[in-house]
Design a protein around this motif. Sequence first.
Motif, PDB file in Angstrom:
ATOM      1  N   TRP A  46       0.831  -1.210   0.000  1.00  0.00           N
ATOM      2  CA  TRP A  46       0.000   0.000   0.000  1.00  0.00           C
ATOM      3  C   TRP A  46       0.862   1.255   0.000  1.00  0.00           C
ATOM      4  O   TRP A  46       1.906   1.316   0.644  1.00  0.00           O
ATOM      5  N   PHE A  47       0.352   2.291  -0.691  1.00  0.00           N
ATOM      6  CA  PHE A  47       0.977   3.612  -0.686  1.00  0.00           C
ATOM      7  C   PHE A  47       0.112   4.582   0.116  1.00  0.00           C
ATOM      8  O   PHE A  47      -1.110   4.628  -0.062  1.00  0.00           O
ATOM      9  N   ALA A  48       0.748   5.369   0.970  1.00  0.00           N
ATOM     10  CA  ALA A  48       0.046   6.370   1.761  1.00  0.00           C
ATOM     11  C   ALA A  48      -0.158   7.643   0.950  1.00  0.00           C
ATOM     12  O   ALA A  48       0.445   7.824  -0.113  1.00  0.00           O
ATOM     13  N   GLU A  49      -1.024   8.530   1.455  1.00  0.00           N
ATOM     14  CA  GLU A  49      -1.207   9.851   0.847  1.00  0.00           C
ATOM     15  C   GLU A  49      -0.749  10.926   1.817  1.00  0.00           C
ATOM     16  O   GLU A  49      -1.317  11.082   2.904  1.00  0.00           O
ATOM     17  N   HIS A  50       0.290  11.655   1.437  1.00  0.00           N
ATOM     18  CA  HIS A  50       0.769  12.809   2.198  1.00  0.00           C
ATOM     19  C   HIS A  50       1.122  13.915   1.214  1.00  0.00           C
ATOM     20  O   HIS A  50       1.470  13.643   0.065  1.00  0.00           O
ATOM     21  N   HIS A  51       1.046  15.160   1.676  1.00  0.00           N
ATOM     22  CA  HIS A  51       1.248  16.298   0.780  1.00  0.00           C
ATOM     23  C   HIS A  51       2.236  17.310   1.358  1.00  0.00           C
ATOM     24  O   HIS A  51       2.285  17.516   2.573  1.00  0.00           O
ATOM     25  N   ASN A  52       3.008  17.911   0.446  1.00  0.00           N
ATOM     26  CA  ASN A  52       3.898  19.024   0.786  1.00  0.00           C
ATOM     27  C   ASN A  52       4.870  18.692   1.911  1.00  0.00           C
ATOM     28  O   ASN A  52       5.160  19.519   2.766  1.00  0.00           O
ATOM     29  N   MET A  53       5.401  17.481   1.903  1.00  0.00           N
ATOM     30  CA  MET A  53       6.380  17.058   2.908  1.00  0.00           C
ATOM     31  C   MET A  53       7.699  16.751   2.197  1.00  0.00           C
ATOM     32  O   MET A  53       7.722  15.910   1.280  1.00  0.00           O
ATOM     33  N   PRO A  54       8.784  17.404   2.562  1.00  0.00           N
ATOM     34  CA  PRO A  54      10.055  17.214   1.856  1.00  0.00           C
ATOM     35  C   PRO A  54      10.573  15.780   1.872  1.00  0.00           C
ATOM     36  O   PRO A  54      11.337  15.398   0.981  1.00  0.00           O
ATOM     37  N   ALA A  55      10.150  14.991   2.852  1.00  0.00           N
ATOM     38  CA  ALA A  55      10.678  13.634   2.983  1.00  0.00           C
ATOM     39  C   ALA A  55       9.722  12.561   2.479  1.00  0.00           C
ATOM     40  O   ALA A  55       9.993  11.372   2.625  1.00  0.00           O
ATOM     41  N   VAL A  56       8.595  12.961   1.876  1.00  0.00           N
ATOM     42  CA  VAL A  56       7.574  11.986   1.473  1.00  0.00           C
ATOM     43  C   VAL A  56       7.097  12.287   0.056  1.00  0.00           C
ATOM     44  O   VAL A  56       6.593  13.373  -0.212  1.00  0.00           O
ATOM     45  N   ALA A  57       7.225  11.303  -0.853  1.00  0.00           N
ATOM     46  CA  ALA A  57       6.821  11.506  -2.243  1.00  0.00           C
ATOM     47  C   ALA A  57       5.526  10.789  -2.599  1.00  0.00           C
ATOM     48  O   ALA A  57       5.133  10.766  -3.763  1.00  0.00           O
ATOM     49  N   SER A  58       4.839  10.224  -1.615  1.00  0.00           N
ATOM     50  CA  SER A  58       3.597   9.501  -1.916  1.00  0.00           C
ATOM     51  C   SER A  58       2.410  10.461  -1.870  1.00  0.00           C
ATOM     52  O   SER A  58       1.551  10.386  -0.996  1.00  0.00           O
ATOM     53  N   THR A  59       2.352  11.366  -2.832  1.00  0.00           N
ATOM     54  CA  THR A  59       1.275  12.353  -2.890  1.00  0.00           C
ATOM     55  C   THR A  59       0.036  11.823  -3.606  1.00  0.00           C
ATOM     56  O   THR A  59      -1.075  12.285  -3.338  1.00  0.00           O
ATOM     57  N   THR A  60       0.213  10.902  -4.528  1.00  0.00           N
ATOM     58  CA  THR A  60      -0.900  10.427  -5.353  1.00  0.00           C
ATOM     59  C   THR A  60      -0.934   8.898  -5.384  1.00  0.00           C
ATOM     60  O   THR A  60      -0.425   8.271  -6.317  1.00  0.00           O
ATOM     61  N   PRO A  61      -1.563   8.268  -4.407  1.00  0.00           N
ATOM     62  CA  PRO A  61      -1.599   6.804  -4.374  1.00  0.00           C
ATOM     63  C   PRO A  61      -2.084   6.135  -5.659  1.00  0.00           C
ATOM     64  O   PRO A  61      -1.474   5.141  -6.074  1.00  0.00           O
ATOM     65  N   PRO A  62      -3.137   6.630  -6.334  1.00  0.00           N
ATOM     66  CA  PRO A  62      -3.573   5.912  -7.539  1.00  0.00           C
ATOM     67  C   PRO A  62      -2.489   5.801  -8.610  1.00  0.00           C
ATOM     68  O   PRO A  62      -2.373   4.769  -9.283  1.00  0.00           O
TER      69      PRO A  62
END
Length: 357
Positions: A46-62
């Motif tokens: 599974w991919f998580a959804e997080h936004h505008n975080m320098p350490a996280v690139a999972s912005t768009t799970p689909p």
Amino acid sequence: MTTPPAPALSVLDLVPVRTGQTSAQAVAASLAVAERADALGYRRYWFAEHHNMPAVASTTPPVLVAAAAARTRRIRVGSGGVMLPNHSPLVVAEQFAALEALAPGRIDLGIGRAPGSDPVITQLLRMSGTTSDVERFPSHVSDILGLVSREGATVRFSSGGAHRQAPEPYTVHATPAADGTPDVWLLGSSDYSAQLAASMGLPYVFANHFAGEGLERALEVYRGGFRASEATPEPRTFVTINAVAAPSAEEAEARALPQLRMMARLRMNKPLTALETVEEARSALTAEGDPAAESIMDAARARWLIGTGDDVKAQVAAFAARHGVDEVMISPVAGSFDGEAMDAAPGRLQTLELLAA
């Protein structure tokens, strides 16, 4: 002493981005991890959804789910989760119906109601009118369940003009001719989603990898209030946890340090950065000497599973037995050392390989 049976293993990925790494390199590293998890026999990714975080690139799970589905053959792929108040239910239903068509029988749609970012980004994401109303979360979940079904959902509109007529039914399908539907899960870190999942007869996952406490209570609420549905006749749940496994306990502790420091920054509302390397984290920890941050790190460390492969495997089995589940979703939070390839995640790969051995 009887050893608890080994649970099925799954993976939660936030697509971490470390110092000097581009988004493209971070995504490439995560897709390589997904491929390896597939080969190792993990149940789902599974991919998580997080936004505008320098350490996280999972912005768009689909998008990430589609890429992972194309690179794998057996493993279930999905969202952990889509933050539904950020999106139109119809758009989410259409995206995951399309994913189900791309990878039949392998798609999970995990849904949450948290924003996944700070208040400013949340406001930008929710410029979609009434769909952004968190209070309508239960009805939007129901909408998605209907839209992705073979039968579709029915809405009613009143015709305008001086002679207003009675509402007329209008059938909406997320895809024209579905021969399968994604599995829908509710995610949460409080009793709210546990109660909602139980009342709707849906599978449920508590975000234990992020929440500090409340797992036992949430599982009790879910199991105690569960109402059987056609798709889910009995309570269905698993647990998530942060883990780092390495050939030595010393290496495992070192690889855990960057994510522990990131967790402390989150809890203390400090400015976020790209994920430090192990060497950067060690140096900063020594230079800063912040007792408050170290206390948060110690508390988080006590809840994570960190050690050799055999040690962490035993802890995972005990953890699953303690909470009465046959599946554990691992969030592999192993950081990288200076000099390790930017388009790879050797620490995370190593964790999955040692736990599957």
